[in-house]
Design a protein around this motif. Structure first.
Motif, PDB file in Angstrom:
ATOM      1  N   ILE A  26      39.176  24.524  97.949  1.00  0.00           N
ATOM      2  CA  ILE A  26      39.641  23.188  98.289  1.00  0.00           C
ATOM      3  C   ILE A  26      41.061  23.330  98.816  1.00  0.00           C
ATOM      4  O   ILE A  26      41.926  23.891  98.133  1.00  0.00           O
ATOM      5  CB  ILE A  26      39.604  22.256  97.076  1.00  0.00           C
ATOM      6  N   MET A  27      41.332  22.842 100.040  1.00  0.00           N
ATOM      7  CA  MET A  27      42.629  23.046 100.674  1.00  0.00           C
ATOM      8  C   MET A  27      43.662  22.104 100.071  1.00  0.00           C
ATOM      9  O   MET A  27      43.467  20.901 100.028  1.00  0.00           O
ATOM     10  CB  MET A  27      42.539  22.823 102.184  1.00  0.00           C
ATOM     11  N   THR A  28      44.781  22.641  99.585  1.00  0.00           N
ATOM     12  CA  THR A  28      45.889  21.846  99.059  1.00  0.00           C
ATOM     13  C   THR A  28      47.175  22.352  99.693  1.00  0.00           C
ATOM     14  O   THR A  28      47.158  23.174 100.605  1.00  0.00           O
ATOM     15  CB  THR A  28      45.955  21.962  97.531  1.00  0.00           C
ATOM     16  N   ILE A  33      43.832  29.489  93.571  1.00  0.00           N
ATOM     17  CA  ILE A  33      42.947  30.620  93.318  1.00  0.00           C
ATOM     18  C   ILE A  33      41.895  30.203  92.312  1.00  0.00           C
ATOM     19  O   ILE A  33      42.074  29.260  91.547  1.00  0.00           O
ATOM     20  CB  ILE A  33      43.727  31.848  92.807  1.00  0.00           C
ATOM     21  N   ILE A  34      40.788  30.896  92.354  1.00  0.00           N
ATOM     22  CA  ILE A  34      39.685  30.620  91.431  1.00  0.00           C
ATOM     23  C   ILE A  34      39.919  31.429  90.159  1.00  0.00           C
ATOM     24  O   ILE A  34      40.144  32.637  90.208  1.00  0.00           O
ATOM     25  CB  ILE A  34      38.347  30.988  92.085  1.00  0.00           C
ATOM     26  N   THR A  35      39.890  30.756  89.019  1.00  0.00           N
ATOM     27  CA  THR A  35      40.249  31.422  87.759  1.00  0.00           C
ATOM     28  C   THR A  35      39.082  31.596  86.800  1.00  0.00           C
ATOM     29  O   THR A  35      39.112  32.469  85.939  1.00  0.00           O
ATOM     30  CB  THR A  35      41.354  30.625  87.043  1.00  0.00           C
ATOM     31  N   SER A  36      38.073  30.742  86.875  1.00  0.00           N
ATOM     32  CA  SER A  36      36.952  30.849  85.945  1.00  0.00           C
ATOM     33  C   SER A  36      35.757  30.106  86.511  1.00  0.00           C
ATOM     34  O   SER A  36      35.850  29.419  87.529  1.00  0.00           O
ATOM     35  CB  SER A  36      37.323  30.266  84.568  1.00  0.00           C
ATOM     36  N   GLY A  37      34.644  30.227  85.830  1.00  0.00           N
ATOM     37  CA  GLY A  37      33.423  29.544  86.249  1.00  0.00           C
ATOM     38  C   GLY A  37      32.482  29.357  85.067  1.00  0.00           C
ATOM     39  O   GLY A  37      32.728  29.865  83.968  1.00  0.00           O
ATOM     40  N   GLU A  38      31.419  28.645  85.308  1.00  0.00           N
ATOM     41  CA  GLU A  38      30.408  28.432  84.279  1.00  0.00           C
ATOM     42  C   GLU A  38      29.073  28.140  84.947  1.00  0.00           C
ATOM     43  O   GLU A  38      29.026  27.662  86.091  1.00  0.00           O
ATOM     44  CB  GLU A  38      30.793  27.281  83.344  1.00  0.00           C
ATOM     45  N   TYR A  39      27.980  28.439  84.248  1.00  0.00           N
ATOM     46  CA  TYR A  39      26.648  28.137  84.769  1.00  0.00           C
ATOM     47  C   TYR A  39      25.751  27.715  83.611  1.00  0.00           C
ATOM     48  O   TYR A  39      26.026  27.987  82.441  1.00  0.00           O
ATOM     49  CB  TYR A  39      26.050  29.340  85.510  1.00  0.00           C
ATOM     50  N   TRP A  40      24.661  27.008  83.959  1.00  0.00           N
ATOM     51  CA  TRP A  40      23.689  26.571  82.957  1.00  0.00           C
ATOM     52  C   TRP A  40      22.333  26.399  83.635  1.00  0.00           C
ATOM     53  O   TRP A  40      22.235  26.332  84.863  1.00  0.00           O
ATOM     54  CB  TRP A  40      24.141  25.265  82.293  1.00  0.00           C
ATOM     55  N   PHE A  41      21.281  26.352  82.810  1.00  0.00           N
ATOM     56  CA  PHE A  41      19.933  26.231  83.327  1.00  0.00           C
ATOM     57  C   PHE A  41      19.421  24.805  83.169  1.00  0.00           C
ATOM     58  O   PHE A  41      19.704  24.125  82.167  1.00  0.00           O
ATOM     59  CB  PHE A  41      18.976  27.188  82.612  1.00  0.00           C
ATOM     60  N   LYS A  82      36.371  26.912  88.662  1.00  0.00           N
ATOM     61  CA  LYS A  82      37.618  26.205  88.373  1.00  0.00           C
ATOM     62  C   LYS A  82      38.779  26.909  89.058  1.00  0.00           C
ATOM     63  O   LYS A  82      38.891  28.130  89.035  1.00  0.00           O
ATOM     64  CB  LYS A  82      37.859  26.155  86.859  1.00  0.00           C
ATOM     65  N   GLN A  83      39.667  26.092  89.669  1.00  0.00           N
ATOM     66  CA  GLN A  83      40.834  26.621  90.360  1.00  0.00           C
ATOM     67  C   GLN A  83      42.055  26.621  89.441  1.00  0.00           C
ATOM     68  O   GLN A  83      42.044  25.999  88.376  1.00  0.00           O
ATOM     69  CB  GLN A  83      41.120  25.796  91.613  1.00  0.00           C
ATOM     70  N   SER A  84      43.109  27.273  89.911  1.00  0.00           N
ATOM     71  CA  SER A  84      44.332  27.388  89.122  1.00  0.00           C
ATOM     72  C   SER A  84      45.035  26.049  88.930  1.00  0.00           C
ATOM     73  O   SER A  84      45.833  25.900  88.015  1.00  0.00           O
ATOM     74  CB  SER A  84      45.296  28.367  89.808  1.00  0.00           C
ATOM     75  N   ASN A  85      44.707  25.050  89.789  1.00  0.00           N
ATOM     76  CA  ASN A  85      45.301  23.717  89.615  1.00  0.00           C
ATOM     77  C   ASN A  85      44.479  22.830  88.694  1.00  0.00           C
ATOM     78  O   ASN A  85      44.735  21.633  88.567  1.00  0.00           O
ATOM     79  CB  ASN A  85      45.468  23.038  90.979  1.00  0.00           C
ATOM     80  N   GLY A  86      43.472  23.412  88.048  1.00  0.00           N
ATOM     81  CA  GLY A  86      42.672  22.676  87.081  1.00  0.00           C
ATOM     82  C   GLY A  86      41.490  21.938  87.677  1.00  0.00           C
ATOM     83  O   GLY A  86      40.696  21.344  86.935  1.00  0.00           O
TER      84      GLY A  86
END
Length: 542
Positions: A26-28, A33-41, A82-86
């Motif tokens: 997402i341009m700001t 930077i991308i710091t984490s992620g999550e997934y689910w079924f 999730k990005q570094s800006n939350g």
């Protein structure tokens, strides 16, 4: 990951499925930077799994995912970053098929090929040492691609010469950040799709802006609408369009006031958001709705209001589409949709020229000729790149007649109105409400959809008219027969006989005991009633 199978009767063992994820930036003002992620079924967000990542501007997650607890068959995996800006990205979703485990000596994978968009002629082929499980992890050159939405396609070859189905994944290539381009110099907003009537306002150069202004909606008709807004930077580029749903409610004519409202997405009533408000005869709802956890595609927004006498209004439901994130320098030019295999009869809408396009008023469900369909949509941008959205979709217009024993009067063949300590629970001819479920008519009788709060009139009629994609379980067969299940807070759960449901159907429980599975109804002078008395809903009369 493609896992070939030799025999459907093979016993299922632990299965791992690997997916390649391309995160959406997402341009700001400063490149996050991308710091984490999550997934689910499926819809099990509560069981989400954290994705360990090395922070970076572009992240390729490619790892084994444990699917051993899933049943064999079709499933959905959802993920976000999730990005570094939350800020979280939009949720990406992908259907996949879990197949039975291979027996020793089964076919193995020996080759892979991949390509971008529809350019199959430039595909890259990779030989693989013969194996029954393969994780793809390799740098992919995307420098030649234009900014915008693209599709990454790949497939695998078995050592018997057969190829797997093609798996496709959307991703967004964002433009580089322009130095000094972060200051805002103006904004514009408009209602629904009426961009021609937009209101534009200047902003004194600022890196942040809070919109506090009286927006005039006097000319907006009663009902659900969308407020769209976007911001222009000092370099002339526009942000992506932000779109928020709101409801303009009608004036009350009986001196009642509105004291609360609640809303929920799809069939997730247990996750509804409820808000108390100062009593008022006129209420305008315009608040941000968090759709970050919704997958890209079609969804339902449901809302209702409570009066000062404790009575809730009927639910207002609006179908809307959540689209992939697009960058501000690109636009959608064409939108197409079709049902099932009717691509040749697709509906085409040209001349959009918008970064975000609201489609809720343009989906013609009359083209749907059955209860369960597959809805296909695709959008073309300025780069002539198509992105696709495919979803199972239901369209139901069902007239049901049923009588509840606890409310039925033999004297007039009607039901009495349910009561509370102040009088009738509902206005008009409404006796009570029931929950209606639709189940498949083949074992294991999967629950497909559930509808809460269906209004039941004193003459026993109720009208179920809904459409959407909020399946609790995706259809597991092509069978067109289904069971209705009627639930009421003080009645025995009752299943209908199996019958065919089309886009327009009727079903009458009252004219024959055979209309209920197991003839589980009580006879009242030739009118068949659903048993009363199951106060604690344990399946037996209390």
């Amino acid at each position: 990951m493609f896992r070939p199978r030799k025999d459907k009767s093979n016993a299922m063992k632990k299965t791992l499925i690997a997916f390649a994820f391309l995160a959406i930036g997402i341009m700001t003002n400063a490149q996050p930077i991308i710091t984490s992620g999550e997934y689910w079924f499926n819809n099990d967000y509560a069981g989400k799994i954290h994705i360990p990542l090395t922070p970076g501007v572009n992240v390729l997650f490619n790892s084994g995912i444990d699917c051993s607890q899933l049943n064999t068959g079709m499933h959905n995996i959802s993920f976000r970053f999730k990005q570094s800006n939350g800020i979280w990205s939009a949720v990406g979703s992908q259907l996949f098929l879990k197949v039975p485990e291979l027996t020793p000596g089964g076919e193995a994978i020996c080759e892979m090929e991949y390509w971008i968009n529809n350019d199959y002629s430039t595909r890259i082929s990779l030989p693989i040492t013969s194996t029954t499980f393969y994780t793809f992890q390799s740098a992919i050159d995307l420098n030649y691609l234009s900014c915008g939405i693209h599709t990454f396609n790949f497939r695998f070859k078995q050592n018997n010469g057969s190829w797997s189905n093609v798996t496709s994944q959307l991703f967004n290539k964002t433009p580089p950040v322009i130095a000094g381009g972060g200051l805002l110099k103006g904004y514009e907003y408009w209602i629904d799709d009426d961009y021609q009537s937009k209101t534009s306002q200047p902003i004194t150069g600022s890196s942040s802006f809070v919109l506090i202004s009286e927006l005039n909606f006097a000319s907006v008709p009663t009902g659900m609408h969308h407020l769209n807004i976007r911001f222009q930077q000092a370099d002339g580029s526009w942000s992506s369009t932000l779109s928020e749903a709101f409801i303009k409610v009608p004036l009350q004519s009986d001196n009642r006031t509105i004291t609360a409202y609640e809303y929920w997405f799809d069939d997730e009533y247990n996750q509804r958001i409820q808000q108390q408000i100062e009593p008022t005869a006129n209420f305008f709802f315009a608040a941000p709705l968090d759709v970050a956890e919704l997958s890209t595609g079609l969804h339902n927004l449901n809302m209702r209001f409570r009066q000062d006498n404790g009575i809730w209004s009927s639910s207002a439901t609006q179908l809307f589409m959540k689209q992939p994130v697009n960058d501000g320098n690109n636009f959608l030019t064409t939108y197409e949709y079709w049902f099932n295999t009717e691509f040749e009869n697709r509906t085409i809408i040209n001349g959009i020229n918008e970064a975000l396009y609201t489609t809720n008023s343009l989906i013609n469900i009359e083209n749907s000729d059955q209860f369960i369909n597959i809805f296909h949509a695709r959008f073309k941008d300025l780069n002539n790149t198509f992105n696709y959205v495919d979803h199972y979709y239901y369209s139901i217009d069902l007239q049901i007649k049923l009588m509840l024993e606890g409310l039925y009067s033999v004297a007039n063949g009607q039901m009495r109105k349910s009561q509370n300590e102040t009088g009738a629970n509902f206005n008009g001819s409404i006796a009570d409400t029931v929950t209606v479920e639709v189940h498949e008519a083949v074992a294991p009788y999967n629950l497909l959809v559930r509808f809460y709060g269906i209004e039941l009139n004193t003459d026993g009629t109720c009208h179920l008219q809904r459409s959407g994609t909020d399946f609790i379980n995706l259809p597991g067969s092509q069978n067109t027969l289904f069971h209705l299940v009627i639930k009421h807070r003080n009645s025995i759960e009752t299943w209908s006989q199996a019958f065919e449901i089309g886009p327009v159907s009727t079903f009458n429980f009252t004219d024959s005991p055979q209309k209920a599975y197991g003839e589980n109804m009580v006879n009242a002078n030739g009118v068949y009633l659903i048993y009363a008395g199951d106060v604690n809903q344990d399946g037996t009369i209390d």
